[in-house]
Design a protein around this motif. Sequence first.
Motif, short mmCIF file in Angstrom:
data_model
loop_
_atom_site.label_atom_id
_atom_site.label_comp_id
_atom_site.label_asym_id
_atom_site.label_seq_id
_atom_site.Cartn_x
_atom_site.Cartn_y
_atom_site.Cartn_z
N THR A 87 47.01 53.10 39.51
CA THR A 87 46.47 52.29 40.59
C THR A 87 46.51 50.82 40.17
O THR A 87 46.62 50.51 38.98
CB THR A 87 45.03 52.70 40.95
OG1 THR A 87 44.62 52.03 42.13
CG2 THR A 87 44.07 52.39 39.83
N ILE A 89 44.78 47.15 39.75
CA ILE A 89 43.49 46.48 39.62
C ILE A 89 43.74 44.98 39.53
O ILE A 89 44.74 44.55 38.97
CB ILE A 89 42.71 46.96 38.38
CG1 ILE A 89 43.53 46.76 37.10
CG2 ILE A 89 42.32 48.42 38.52
CD1 ILE A 89 42.78 47.10 35.82
N PRO A 90 42.86 44.15 40.09
CA PRO A 90 43.08 42.71 40.06
C PRO A 90 42.81 42.14 38.67
O PRO A 90 41.76 42.44 38.08
CB PRO A 90 42.07 42.17 41.08
CG PRO A 90 40.97 43.18 41.06
CD PRO A 90 41.63 44.51 40.83
N THR A 96 39.42 33.56 38.77
CA THR A 96 38.51 34.52 39.38
C THR A 96 37.07 34.00 39.31
O THR A 96 36.66 33.45 38.29
CB THR A 96 38.59 35.87 38.64
OG1 THR A 96 39.95 36.32 38.63
CG2 THR A 96 37.72 36.91 39.33
N THR A 101 30.66 42.67 40.45
CA THR A 101 31.83 43.48 40.13
C THR A 101 33.07 42.73 40.58
O THR A 101 33.03 41.97 41.54
CB THR A 101 31.80 44.86 40.82
OG1 THR A 101 31.71 44.67 42.24
CG2 THR A 101 30.62 45.68 40.34
N THR A 102 34.17 42.94 39.88
CA THR A 102 35.43 42.27 40.21
C THR A 102 36.46 43.25 40.74
O THR A 102 37.52 42.84 41.19
CB THR A 102 36.01 41.59 38.97
OG1 THR A 102 36.35 42.59 38.00
CG2 THR A 102 35.02 40.60 38.36
N GLY A 103 36.19 44.57 40.64
CA GLY A 103 37.18 45.56 40.99
C GLY A 103 38.11 45.87 39.84
O GLY A 103 39.03 46.67 39.98
N ASN A 104 37.87 45.23 38.69
CA ASN A 104 38.65 45.49 37.48
C ASN A 104 37.72 46.15 36.48
O ASN A 104 36.86 45.49 35.89
CB ASN A 104 39.21 44.18 36.92
CG ASN A 104 40.08 44.38 35.70
OD1 ASN A 104 39.86 45.29 34.91
ND2 ASN A 104 41.07 43.52 35.53
N PRO A 105 37.86 47.47 36.24
CA PRO A 105 36.91 48.15 35.35
C PRO A 105 36.98 47.68 33.91
O PRO A 105 35.99 47.82 33.17
CB PRO A 105 37.30 49.62 35.48
CG PRO A 105 38.73 49.61 35.91
CD PRO A 105 38.87 48.39 36.78
N ASP A 108 34.62 44.72 34.37
CA ASP A 108 33.29 45.13 34.85
C ASP A 108 32.54 45.93 33.80
O ASP A 108 31.34 45.73 33.58
CB ASP A 108 33.43 45.94 36.14
CG ASP A 108 33.95 45.09 37.29
OD1 ASP A 108 33.83 43.86 37.22
OD2 ASP A 108 34.48 45.68 38.26
N TYR A 150 38.54 56.00 38.85
CA TYR A 150 39.81 55.32 39.06
C TYR A 150 40.99 56.27 38.86
O TYR A 150 42.10 56.02 39.36
CB TYR A 150 39.94 54.12 38.10
CG TYR A 150 39.17 52.90 38.57
CD1 TYR A 150 39.78 51.93 39.34
CD2 TYR A 150 37.83 52.74 38.25
CE1 TYR A 150 39.08 50.80 39.77
CE2 TYR A 150 37.11 51.63 38.68
CZ TYR A 150 37.75 50.66 39.44
OH TYR A 150 37.03 49.57 39.88
N ARG A 153 42.83 57.70 41.95
CA ARG A 153 43.74 56.87 42.74
C ARG A 153 45.17 57.01 42.21
O ARG A 153 45.41 56.86 41.01
CB ARG A 153 43.33 55.41 42.69
CG ARG A 153 41.88 55.15 43.09
CD ARG A 153 41.59 53.66 43.04
NE ARG A 153 40.19 53.35 43.24
CZ ARG A 153 39.69 52.11 43.23
NH1 ARG A 153 40.49 51.08 43.04
NH2 ARG A 153 38.40 51.92 43.42
#
Length: 607
Positions: A87, A89-90, A96, A101-105, A108, A150, A153
Amino acid sequence: MPVFRIGLVMAGAVSAGAYTAGVVDFLLEALDAIEDVRAGLDRSDLKAGFDDETELVAPPYRAEIGAMSGTSAGAMVTAITTAVLNTRIPPVTGETTPGETTGNPLYDCWVEQIHIDKLLSTDDLEGDSPLRSILNSKPLDAIVAGALPYADRVDHPRAYVQDHLPVYMCVGNMRGVAYSLRLEGVGAESGHQMTLHADHLAFEIDKAGGAHVPSDRIPLNPGPGASATDGWQLFGQACLASGAFPIGLAPRLLNRDFSDYFRREWFIPNAVTGMVRRKDGAGHPLEPDDSPASWTFASGALQALPPLYTPTAFGNEGRYPFICVDGGVFNNEPLELCRRALSNGARHPRDPRAANAAVLMIDPFPDLAEPPDAFDPAAMGSLIGVAGRLFGVLIAQSRFKPEELALVRDENVASRFAILPSRRHPDPKDDRAMSPAIASGGVNAFGGFLSRAFRHHDYMLGRRNCQRFLKTSFVLPADREAGDLNPIVAPWLDDPRHVQFLDDYTLDDRTVKALPIIPLLGKLASRHYTAMPPWPATPDDLDLAALSAKVKARLDKVAPRLIDTLELPRGWCMGARAAYGLGRSKLVNWVMSQIRTSLAASGLRPR
């Protein structure tokens, strides 16, 4: 298309996992950019107008991730990386605006979600819960539980990830696995027994759905609902077990099939001698077979060694439960596991002119050796001195691997690389190295848990160090005139656009031209894109007075539970509780004094 295969090795890091996560974030971003350009996707976002950008051109060769291994904090980054391989991730950059949360584990989990406040909370000691560690480990369970989904996905399978990807998690097996060496002599029926504690679990992502996973690896198949399957759940538990820092964090219980140990292969020196056919990384014989270059002297071979007990000895269909502590206790840099998986049992060509694969180790703490002037023979030679240092000495010796050190240090070996922390002076005209490099190194490497500012700095440093490494160090000779040319990068010399990626490279004490294995496209090549935040000397989120109160609150819960665990006679138990009450303030003050001193040594001055 020629392929250069990469094995990622993520070493132990305690709280500096943020650095490793930053390195991986930039690596994935660079590889994604190349594949997007190769696929003809619109990546105009890679153009930001910086003066040192490059063209958006994909090379006529590919870098491919072929194996991964991790231990301790490196295992946790390995787990997150494994979960996001299918998947998008940004990337988290200076552009940034960090939020909750940033959507990037990678970011994060390692920057936003882990913090000393959570580790000092006391919800793990409610009711009759047993004392398992000094710090509260429950927040780590929540972080891993949030990262594993994740794997559900599959909207962006990465072409640069090998179809069959082995992933290794190193753990410290406290129960151990017994082996027996049969010896000739009187009374030798049971043999000379040894016990394995430097253990690991092997997993494999198989894009074909797990049908071709070797029997000694546990299949991990990404897709909807994957994270809830037994394989991924064990993967998450193995990740937590690998990071279970002894005493500080809770040990973990794992349960596996004991037959795994019968299928495990070991490298046995001198098991095979003489001349044997050499194979490439895919296991195919090198050609031509009549050339001396196609043969090599074998100093050993892979063999399966059966343990002392059989699976039936454990009952329950051969299930083998065991308690784990930090994998870094015995194997903090699991390079050899990754190398063997990447090479399929062969040896990678080491000459830069022939190299086609390499292990890449990310190690946030390569320089933990004491300086020469730190030796105090009187203190070290005392009873308390020996007892206090023995545990650390045993760990350090178990990690000492001179053969790996020699190969990594050799500039003419292009099959082993390392990304290590390096912080440079902010003035581009002054390229001096600054010390310390990372902000999380204080308090015996637990310092990163104290402040988000420390972790954010180290994450960005990981990205910047990865950028510099890919641009200047992770290269292959491409100098046709000098006769130094690796066949993987050779096809690009026919395209004039390769010139902007050329760099100088030292080979056999000569300077030759080289091309990057992973070229940086557009703004990814710019020093402006990875601009560093200032050194977090005065973090806003670290108040030592508030921290002291939280340390005291945690100790007030831990100390009585520890005394109860010791099961002392009633009088002694009451005395121990009274002694803690009288010495509590001094203990807290001592802890805070150690924290202040350690942070000050790194130029960090919190409130």
